[in-house]
Motif scaffolding. Sequence first.
Motif, PDB file in Angstrom:
ATOM      1  N   LEU A  72       0.831  -1.202   0.000  1.00 40.59           N
ATOM      2  CA  LEU A  72       0.000   0.000   0.000  1.00 40.59           C
ATOM      3  C   LEU A  72       0.864   1.250   0.000  1.00 40.59           C
ATOM      4  CD1 LEU A  72      -2.673   1.509   0.210  1.00 40.59           C
ATOM      5  CD2 LEU A  72      -2.668   1.065   2.675  1.00 40.59           C
ATOM      6  N   GLU A  73       1.885   1.249   0.830  1.00 43.21           N
ATOM      7  CA  GLU A  73       2.767   2.415   0.892  1.00 43.21           C
ATOM      8  C   GLU A  73       3.525   2.607  -0.412  1.00 43.21           C
ATOM      9  OE1 GLU A  73       4.368   5.861   2.301  1.00 43.21           O
ATOM     10  OE2 GLU A  73       2.691   4.676   3.070  1.00 43.21           O
ATOM     11  N   CYS A 129       2.412   1.854  -3.408  1.00 42.27           N
ATOM     12  CA  CYS A 129       1.467   2.477  -4.343  1.00 42.27           C
ATOM     13  C   CYS A 129       1.364   3.975  -4.099  1.00 42.27           C
ATOM     14  CB  CYS A 129       0.087   1.829  -4.197  1.00 42.27           C
ATOM     15  SG  CYS A 129      -0.037   0.134  -4.782  1.00 42.27           S
ATOM     16  N   ARG A 130       1.247   4.363  -2.840  1.00 36.43           N
ATOM     17  CA  ARG A 130       1.139   5.792  -2.525  1.00 36.43           C
ATOM     18  C   ARG A 130       2.375   6.554  -2.995  1.00 36.43           C
ATOM     19  NH1 ARG A 130      -0.519   4.396   3.645  1.00 36.43           N
ATOM     20  NH2 ARG A 130      -2.798   4.418   3.467  1.00 36.43           N
ATOM     21  N   MET A 175       2.787   6.849  -6.844  1.00 33.71           N
ATOM     22  CA  MET A 175       1.877   7.829  -7.430  1.00 33.71           C
ATOM     23  C   MET A 175       2.288   9.254  -7.078  1.00 33.71           C
ATOM     24  SD  MET A 175      -0.511   6.364  -9.287  1.00 33.71           S
ATOM     25  CE  MET A 175      -1.845   7.546  -9.371  1.00 33.71           C
ATOM     26  N   ARG A 183      -3.255   2.955  -9.948  1.00 38.90           N
ATOM     27  CA  ARG A 183      -4.302   3.502  -9.087  1.00 38.90           C
ATOM     28  C   ARG A 183      -5.331   2.417  -8.730  1.00 38.90           C
ATOM     29  NH1 ARG A 183      -5.127   8.480 -11.040  1.00 38.90           N
ATOM     30  NH2 ARG A 183      -4.298   9.533  -9.197  1.00 38.90           N
ATOM     31  N   THR A 216      -4.709  -0.737  -8.305  1.00 38.21           N
ATOM     32  CA  THR A 216      -4.070  -1.539  -7.254  1.00 38.21           C
ATOM     33  C   THR A 216      -4.078  -0.785  -5.926  1.00 38.21           C
ATOM     34  OG1 THR A 216      -2.667  -2.659  -8.866  1.00 38.21           O
ATOM     35  CG2 THR A 216      -1.928  -2.694  -6.572  1.00 38.21           C
ATOM     36  N   TRP A 217      -3.838   0.504  -5.983  1.00 37.26           N
ATOM     37  CA  TRP A 217      -3.885   1.342  -4.781  1.00 37.26           C
ATOM     38  C   TRP A 217      -5.269   1.251  -4.133  1.00 37.26           C
ATOM     39  CZ3 TRP A 217      -2.759   7.372  -5.015  1.00 37.26           C
ATOM     40  CH2 TRP A 217      -2.800   7.888  -3.714  1.00 37.26           C
ATOM     41  N   ALA A 240      -6.058  -0.262  -0.470  1.00 36.40           N
ATOM     42  CA  ALA A 240      -6.657   0.572   0.574  1.00 36.40           C
ATOM     43  C   ALA A 240      -7.956  -0.045   1.093  1.00 36.40           C
ATOM     44  CB  ALA A 240      -6.917   1.981   0.034  1.00 36.40           C
ATOM     45  N   GLU A 252      -9.799   7.122   1.635  1.00 39.17           N
ATOM     46  CA  GLU A 252      -8.701   7.153   0.665  1.00 39.17           C
ATOM     47  C   GLU A 252      -9.080   6.357  -0.584  1.00 39.17           C
ATOM     48  OE1 GLU A 252      -4.116   5.388   0.455  1.00 39.17           O
ATOM     49  OE2 GLU A 252      -5.002   5.905   2.390  1.00 39.17           O
ATOM     50  N   GLU A 267      -9.614   7.819  -4.501  1.00 41.59           N
ATOM     51  CA  GLU A 267      -8.847   7.351  -5.651  1.00 41.59           C
ATOM     52  C   GLU A 267      -9.710   6.599  -6.660  1.00 41.59           C
ATOM     53  OE1 GLU A 267      -5.865   8.384  -6.239  1.00 41.59           O
ATOM     54  OE2 GLU A 267      -5.945   9.464  -4.327  1.00 41.59           O
TER      55      GLU A 267
END
Length: 445
Positions: free
Chosen positions: A182-183, A185-186, A189, A203, A205-206, A210, A232, A236
Amino acid sequence: MDSSTAGAAALKRLRTRRGLSLADTARALTQIAQKLGMPRLPQVASVQRSIARWESKSTTMPDERYQLLLAYLYATTPGGSRSLGAGSDFAQYLDALREMGESDRRIAELRNTLVRAVTDDGGGLLGLLAPQAGRGLVQALADASFLDAEIVAGLASVVADVNAQVGSLPFVRLQLMLAPALEACRRLMAVGGPPPGLRECLRSTWVEAAVLAGRLEFETRDDAASRALYEEATRESGRLRKPWRQASVHLSHALTVLYASSDIANAAALVEAAVRAAGSGESRLIRARAHALQAEVAARLGQARQSRAALGLARYDIERQSPDDPLPGAFSAEYLRGFEGVCHLYVGDPVIAHDQFAASANSLGSPRQEMQRIIVATDQALARIRLGEPHAAADLLHECIAAAASTGGRVAMIRLRRARRELRPWCQEGFVADVDDHLMDVLGW
């Protein structure tokens, strides 16, 4: 070359590419068996002959014991680390087994076993990525220009792997597995943004990461953190051109709100948002799921007519689902039976509710469905209570308590508490005391 012969050839290539002779491989499997505490293997010469048979043109399939040993062998790199991602020796080994005729279910079991082993060994994100993707991710986090499709696909695979372990591993362990993905992905981006062709995939996958993280926070009873993660994911998903994705986020969020709070209005608002988004999306399965949850919320509010109408729409969507649905497996007729049972429990006939719950529970047989099966079976016990069959309800609750101890799902626990409250008129009876003792012994309450 037929597929079984191709599988045998692939198995041989894996061995020779590592520079292993037949005897080397036999000794390695023997050592792995000893490390895992498995029964002693035959003499090295005998194991060697078995390996040769698996790799021959007249192929024979390794049995389940040897399949597991080979899985550990090829999941471990020559350098001693674990690698399970696409393109790894382990992934190629599973492909070889599939070509040799092994079932998808057994291959999934092997993969799940090794995913758990990675977490037991303290591994995580990099172990679940393909080797090249793991190296590329480290570079891409420092410089977004290194980001490529393999890294993005690898992150999606990690999220899918963690999701597949829900119900099999403790939720805290799953949180530790998911957090780096997760981190990542953030950060990917944020660092200048990925190239346009990869932005939407990353996005997506993010969003999935999340949502799963929000579910895990809910299960570990951190409702504030869960709410922030769902917000979140909602933000997104709104930037994607896929309304069904946003509907899926709303539905998962609604379920946590429905059980984390006695205020049903917030859950109802999220469900209505999901229905609107799903209506303009291309996933009939998500649309069916949205209508099913809409029916449950209406039933809990005592709105029988609205509940029946929403169930009818859910059935309509299930019957007209497409093989090209963008989210296959998101919902099914078996899951719908459970919703139908809940609706009958609140605003219908408890006899029909009981039969719907029984049919749904019997159809939910995979490990991934175990938590849902416990929830449905506990609701079935509640229907038995309302039918004036408290002894039969208690018998079923004993089964649910034993199963819930291994999964630890929060919704299952909530359902068990509700069923126990319904047994209050018989609280002086010995069969209720037995239920209480079981709850105390197994779940601590």
